[in-house]
Enzyme design. Structure first.
Site, PDB file in Angstrom:
ATOM      1  N   PHE A  25      -4.514 -11.212   0.734  1.00 56.20           N
ATOM      2  CA  PHE A  25      -5.487 -11.998  -0.044  1.00 56.20           C
ATOM      3  C   PHE A  25      -4.841 -13.267  -0.616  1.00 56.20           C
ATOM      4  O   PHE A  25      -5.257 -14.397  -0.319  1.00 56.20           O
ATOM      5  CB  PHE A  25      -6.038 -11.092  -1.150  1.00 56.20           C
ATOM      6  CG  PHE A  25      -6.710 -11.786  -2.288  1.00 56.20           C
ATOM      7  CD1 PHE A  25      -7.803 -12.620  -2.070  1.00 56.20           C
ATOM      8  CD2 PHE A  25      -6.259 -11.595  -3.597  1.00 56.20           C
ATOM      9  CE1 PHE A  25      -8.436 -13.262  -3.142  1.00 56.20           C
ATOM     10  CE2 PHE A  25      -6.884 -12.221  -4.667  1.00 56.20           C
ATOM     11  CZ  PHE A  25      -7.968 -13.059  -4.444  1.00 56.20           C
ATOM     12  N   ILE A  26      -3.774 -13.103  -1.418  1.00 55.05           N
ATOM     13  CA  ILE A  26      -3.145 -14.277  -2.040  1.00 55.05           C
ATOM     14  C   ILE A  26      -2.490 -15.146  -0.967  1.00 55.05           C
ATOM     15  O   ILE A  26      -2.627 -16.371  -0.970  1.00 55.05           O
ATOM     16  CB  ILE A  26      -2.108 -13.843  -3.109  1.00 55.05           C
ATOM     17  CG1 ILE A  26      -2.809 -13.107  -4.263  1.00 55.05           C
ATOM     18  CG2 ILE A  26      -1.329 -15.049  -3.632  1.00 55.05           C
ATOM     19  CD1 ILE A  26      -1.873 -12.535  -5.333  1.00 55.05           C
ATOM     20  N   TYR A 185       3.762   2.234  -9.579  1.00 55.16           N
ATOM     21  CA  TYR A 185       3.719   0.821  -9.146  1.00 55.16           C
ATOM     22  C   TYR A 185       4.387  -0.076 -10.195  1.00 55.16           C
ATOM     23  O   TYR A 185       5.282  -0.859  -9.894  1.00 55.16           O
ATOM     24  CB  TYR A 185       2.257   0.451  -8.927  1.00 55.16           C
ATOM     25  CG  TYR A 185       1.920  -1.008  -8.735  1.00 55.16           C
ATOM     26  CD1 TYR A 185       2.249  -1.687  -7.558  1.00 55.16           C
ATOM     27  CD2 TYR A 185       1.199  -1.711  -9.706  1.00 55.16           C
ATOM     28  CE1 TYR A 185       1.880  -3.017  -7.370  1.00 55.16           C
ATOM     29  CE2 TYR A 185       0.827  -3.036  -9.523  1.00 55.16           C
ATOM     30  CZ  TYR A 185       1.169  -3.685  -8.353  1.00 55.16           C
ATOM     31  OH  TYR A 185       0.788  -4.998  -8.167  1.00 55.16           O
ATOM     32  N   LYS A 251     -19.846   2.194  -9.799  1.00 55.34           N
ATOM     33  CA  LYS A 251     -19.215   3.323 -10.506  1.00 55.34           C
ATOM     34  C   LYS A 251     -18.287   2.823 -11.601  1.00 55.34           C
ATOM     35  O   LYS A 251     -17.365   2.050 -11.317  1.00 55.34           O
ATOM     36  CB  LYS A 251     -18.435   4.178  -9.508  1.00 55.34           C
ATOM     37  CG  LYS A 251     -19.351   4.885  -8.533  1.00 55.34           C
ATOM     38  CD  LYS A 251     -18.562   5.755  -7.588  1.00 55.34           C
ATOM     39  CE  LYS A 251     -19.533   6.472  -6.667  1.00 55.34           C
ATOM     40  NZ  LYS A 251     -18.853   7.112  -5.541  1.00 55.34           N
TER      41      LYS A 251
HETATM   42  P1  NAD Z   1      -2.686  -7.843  -0.351  1.00 58.79           P
HETATM   43  O1  NAD Z   1      -2.592  -6.387  -0.132  1.00 58.79           O
HETATM   44  O2  NAD Z   1      -3.936  -8.540   0.041  1.00 58.79           O
HETATM   45  O3  NAD Z   1      -1.464  -8.593   0.348  1.00 58.79           O
HETATM   46  C1  NAD Z   1      -0.212  -7.995   0.578  1.00 58.79           C
HETATM   47  C2  NAD Z   1       0.164  -8.269   2.029  1.00 58.79           C
HETATM   48  O4  NAD Z   1       1.474  -7.761   2.248  1.00 58.79           O
HETATM   49  C3  NAD Z   1      -0.772  -7.548   3.024  1.00 58.79           C
HETATM   50  O5  NAD Z   1      -1.304  -8.458   3.966  1.00 58.79           O
HETATM   51  C4  NAD Z   1       0.135  -6.522   3.696  1.00 58.79           C
HETATM   52  O6  NAD Z   1      -0.177  -6.295   5.071  1.00 58.79           O
HETATM   53  C5  NAD Z   1       1.503  -7.183   3.535  1.00 58.79           C
HETATM   54  N1  NAD Z   1       2.585  -6.187   3.588  1.00 58.79           N
HETATM   55  C6  NAD Z   1       2.709  -5.065   2.824  1.00 58.79           C
HETATM   56  N2  NAD Z   1       3.810  -4.382   3.182  1.00 58.79           N
HETATM   57  C7  NAD Z   1       4.392  -5.081   4.201  1.00 58.79           C
HETATM   58  C8  NAD Z   1       5.541  -4.871   4.990  1.00 58.79           C
HETATM   59  N3  NAD Z   1       6.304  -3.781   4.816  1.00 58.79           N
HETATM   60  N4  NAD Z   1       5.848  -5.781   5.941  1.00 58.79           N
HETATM   61  C9  NAD Z   1       5.063  -6.867   6.138  1.00 58.79           C
HETATM   62  N5  NAD Z   1       3.951  -7.120   5.422  1.00 58.79           N
HETATM   63  C10 NAD Z   1       3.615  -6.231   4.462  1.00 58.79           C
HETATM   64  O7  NAD Z   1      -2.399  -8.101  -1.910  1.00 58.79           O
HETATM   65  P2  NAD Z   1      -2.501  -9.443  -2.777  1.00 58.79           P
HETATM   66  O8  NAD Z   1      -3.586  -9.275  -3.773  1.00 58.79           O
HETATM   67  O9  NAD Z   1      -2.483 -10.633  -1.898  1.00 58.79           O
HETATM   68  O10 NAD Z   1      -1.136  -9.339  -3.611  1.00 58.79           O
HETATM   69  C11 NAD Z   1       0.050 -10.008  -3.242  1.00 58.79           C
HETATM   70  C12 NAD Z   1       1.147  -9.709  -4.261  1.00 58.79           C
HETATM   71  O11 NAD Z   1       0.697 -10.046  -5.595  1.00 58.79           O
HETATM   72  C13 NAD Z   1       1.575  -8.234  -4.328  1.00 58.79           C
HETATM   73  O12 NAD Z   1       2.962  -8.183  -4.513  1.00 58.79           O
HETATM   74  C14 NAD Z   1       0.875  -7.687  -5.553  1.00 58.79           C
HETATM   75  O13 NAD Z   1       1.588  -6.626  -6.132  1.00 58.79           O
HETATM   76  C15 NAD Z   1       0.829  -8.918  -6.448  1.00 58.79           C
HETATM   77  N6  NAD Z   1      -0.302  -8.844  -7.390  1.00 58.79           N
HETATM   78  C16 NAD Z   1      -1.555  -9.270  -7.057  1.00 58.79           C
HETATM   79  C17 NAD Z   1      -2.585  -9.189  -7.998  1.00 58.79           C
HETATM   80  C18 NAD Z   1      -3.959  -9.722  -7.731  1.00 58.79           C
HETATM   81  O14 NAD Z   1      -4.659  -9.943  -8.707  1.00 58.79           O
HETATM   82  N7  NAD Z   1      -4.406  -9.946  -6.521  1.00 58.79           N
HETATM   83  C19 NAD Z   1      -2.357  -8.637  -9.258  1.00 58.79           C
HETATM   84  C20 NAD Z   1      -1.068  -8.184  -9.563  1.00 58.79           C
HETATM   85  C21 NAD Z   1      -0.044  -8.304  -8.620  1.00 58.79           C
HETATM   86  N1  UDP Z   2     -12.785   0.439 -11.720  1.00 58.67           N
HETATM   87  C1  UDP Z   2     -14.066   0.965 -11.911  1.00 58.67           C
HETATM   88  N2  UDP Z   2     -14.844   1.186 -10.808  1.00 58.67           N
HETATM   89  C2  UDP Z   2     -14.442   0.902  -9.545  1.00 58.67           C
HETATM   90  C3  UDP Z   2     -13.132   0.366  -9.363  1.00 58.67           C
HETATM   91  C4  UDP Z   2     -12.334   0.141 -10.476  1.00 58.67           C
HETATM   92  O1  UDP Z   2     -14.485   1.243 -13.048  1.00 58.67           O
HETATM   93  O2  UDP Z   2     -15.224   1.120  -8.606  1.00 58.67           O
HETATM   94  C5  UDP Z   2     -11.940   0.127 -12.919  1.00 58.67           C
HETATM   95  C6  UDP Z   2     -10.522   0.692 -12.933  1.00 58.67           C
HETATM   96  O3  UDP Z   2     -10.510   2.003 -13.457  1.00 58.67           O
HETATM   97  C7  UDP Z   2      -9.809  -0.297 -13.842  1.00 58.67           C
HETATM   98  C8  UDP Z   2     -10.499  -1.633 -13.540  1.00 58.67           C
HETATM   99  O4  UDP Z   2     -11.751  -1.288 -12.925  1.00 58.67           O
HETATM  100  O5  UDP Z   2     -10.051   0.024 -15.198  1.00 58.67           O
HETATM  101  C9  UDP Z   2      -9.747  -2.592 -12.621  1.00 58.67           C
HETATM  102  O6  UDP Z   2      -9.353  -1.922 -11.469  1.00 58.67           O
HETATM  103  P1  UDP Z   2      -8.612  -2.601 -10.225  1.00 58.67           P
HETATM  104  O7  UDP Z   2      -8.600  -1.602  -9.123  1.00 58.67           O
HETATM  105  O8  UDP Z   2      -9.187  -3.927  -9.880  1.00 58.67           O
HETATM  106  O9  UDP Z   2      -7.097  -2.824 -10.668  1.00 58.67           O
HETATM  107  P2  UDP Z   2      -6.271  -2.938 -12.029  1.00 58.67           P
HETATM  108  O10 UDP Z   2      -6.829  -4.068 -12.821  1.00 58.67           O
HETATM  109  O11 UDP Z   2      -6.409  -1.621 -12.753  1.00 58.67           O
HETATM  110  O12 UDP Z   2      -4.901  -3.176 -11.569  1.00 58.67           O
END
Ligand code: NAD
Ligand code: UDP
Length: 389
Positions: A25-26, A185, A251
């Site tokens: 995603f990011i 995590y 939910k």
């Molecule tokens: P995402 O799951 O969409 O992207 C992660 C990507 O990493 C995936 O495409 C997956 O295929 C790839 N990947 C995982 N393991 C791999 C491996 N062993 N080899 C090669 N590729 C691999 O998640 P995202 O939301 O894009 O998040 C990216 C980063 O940001 C993560 O480290 C996540 O922990 C962190 N993060 C994101 C959020 C958010 O709000 N989206 C919040 C907190 C932390």
């Molecule tokens: N959650 C929910 N219903 C859903 C999915 C998530 O009530 O169908 C709640 C979850 O318990 C958490 C918040 O939504 O309190 C955000 O969840 P998310 O999976 O986005 O990740 P988090 O912010 O906890 O990392």
């Protein structure tokens, strides 16, 4: 392209960026930004490329405007000897790869810990040994629960920001007990942060750590049964989008009382670009990246999404749009939750002059318009198929 300037007025040299997790995603939004608005090159690594296929190949075979500035390498960093070579070819490494959906933390804790700590180790090591700068993606979840959450419900100090605002250089990291495997995590991410910090202190690694606070927008996760497993549980945006698309109730886990601040992915990507292009201001720092103005309870988020979706789809919302479920029923044993996540913005504002812009309503409107356009037809088709008895 006119020469780009950094925040101190110096011209920015084109970089080669090794982006691990570029297909997520990011990563997909960051690749788009880098291709559309900068001269930088991307070596994208991931096991999947669906979310960036529009950047790799045009539908009619014509040459894309960014030419060959993006290359994709399909590989799993767990076991691939090409990783070090690709890092050596780069000026900067950005590591996004992770298992990062809460449904996995308590049900696949080993995979979660391996993915977020063990698999990230070689990346840190190769960066340190080869003198490469690293931008590592951690999470706001490293803060865990707020100090205020341990006070009685009606205690006045719960209203005091020093009991809940999360500050990179001040707030402690407060996780639940070991049986609450939700925290596998956060704990793995915290340890890799500490390791990167120590590599910086002892071996001079140039690093920046990003702590995203609920970045949301198009292409986040998957819609179960359409572009992901039917029984899969994505993060909340995709769970609620899926229910809205199928005209089902949203939910609410344990009453939907947890609070979150949501930020539009495009605002957050601006912050990452500033980090990429201003190493002198970003190195050695941990940055919260979120939008403190967009706080809601999960229940409020559900109600808002039901309203916005009704507007963009033209369909009336359900009379009762939400339903309560227990966390045990929804996520299984060992789930726990972060109660409240308000990022302090002092450090990122001071170092990079960055502030988020988009309101929750606006970001939900553009995101749910995308969800409706992308999935509504496919959902209708699957829902009209007769179910086998
Ligand atoms: P995402 O799951 O969409 O992207 C992660 C990507 O990493 C995936 O495409 C997956 O295929 C790839 N990947 C995982 N393991 C791999 C491996 N062993 N080899 C090669 N590729 C691999 O998640 P995202 O939301 O894009 O998040 C990216 C980063 O940001 C993560 O480290 C996540 O922990 C962190 N993060 C994101 C959020 C958010 O709000 N989206 C919040 C907190 C932390
Ligand atoms: N959650 C929910 N219903 C859903 C999915 C998530 O009530 O169908 C709640 C979850 O318990 C958490 C918040 O939504 O309190 C955000 O969840 P998310 O999976 O986005 O990740 P988090 O912010 O906890 O990392």
């Amino acid at each position: 392209m006119a020469s780009r300037m950094d925040l101190d007025g110096n011209p920015i040299k084109p970089l080669t960026i090794c982006m691990i997790g570029a297909g997520g995603f990011i990563g997909s939004h960051l690749c788009e930004k880098l291709m559309n608005e900068t001269p930088h090159r991307v070596l994208g690594l991931d096991v999947y490329s669906d979310k960036i296929k529009h950047l790799l190949q045009s539908p009619d075979g014509s040459v894309l405007p960014w030419g060959d500035r993006i290359q994709f390498h399909k590989l799993n960093i767990k076991q691939d000897s090409r990783l070090e070579g690709l890092i050596k070819m780069s000026d900067l490494v950005i590591n996004l790869a992770a298992i990062c959906t809460p449904a996995d933390y308590n049900t696949r804790p080993l995979d979660t810990i391996y993915s977020n700590f063990i698999d990230a180790l070689p990346v840190v090591k190769y960066c340190s040994e080869n003198g490469k700068r690293l931008i590592h993606f951690s999470t706001c979840e490293v803060y865990g629960k707020t100090i205020g959450s341990f006070l009685p419900k009606d205690h006045p100090l719960r209203q005091d920001p020093s009991f809940y605002v999360l500050k990179e250089d001040v707030s402690p990291c407060i996780f639940g007990s070991i049986e609450k495997q939700r925290w596998s995590y956060a704990c793995a991410k915290q340890l890799i942060e500490r390791l990167i910090y120590a590599e910086g202190a002892e071996n001079g690694l140039e690093f920046t750590i990003v702590r995203p606070f609920n970045w949301i927008g198009p292409r986040m996760d998957f819609i179960p049964g359409i572009d992901g497993p039917s029984e899969g549980v994505p993060r909340v945006l995709a769970c609620f989008s899926n229910a809205l698309l199928r005209r089902q109730q949203l939910k609410l886990v344990d009453g939907g009382q947890s609070q979150r601040t949501f930020i539009y992915i495009k605002d957050a990507i601006e912050a990452v670009l500033l980090m990429i292009e201003n190493p002198a201001r970003a190195n050695g720092h941990i940055f919260n990246v979120g939008n403190p103005n967009n706080e809601v309870t999960v229940r409020q988020l559900a109600e808002m999404m039901a309203m916005v979706y009704s507007k963009v789809s033209g369909e009336a919302p359900l009379d009762v749009p939400t339903i309560d479920v227990s966390s045990k029923e929804f996520y299984g044993e060992g789930y726990d939750d972060s109660d409240k996540r308000i990022p302090d913005m002092t450090i990122i504002n001071k170092q990079l002059g960055w502030d988020p812009k988009t309101s929750l309503w606006d970001l939900l409107e553009s995101t749910l318009t995308y969800q409706h356009r992308t999935y509504a037809e496919a959902i209708k088709k699957t829902m009209s198929k007769p179910t086998s008895s």
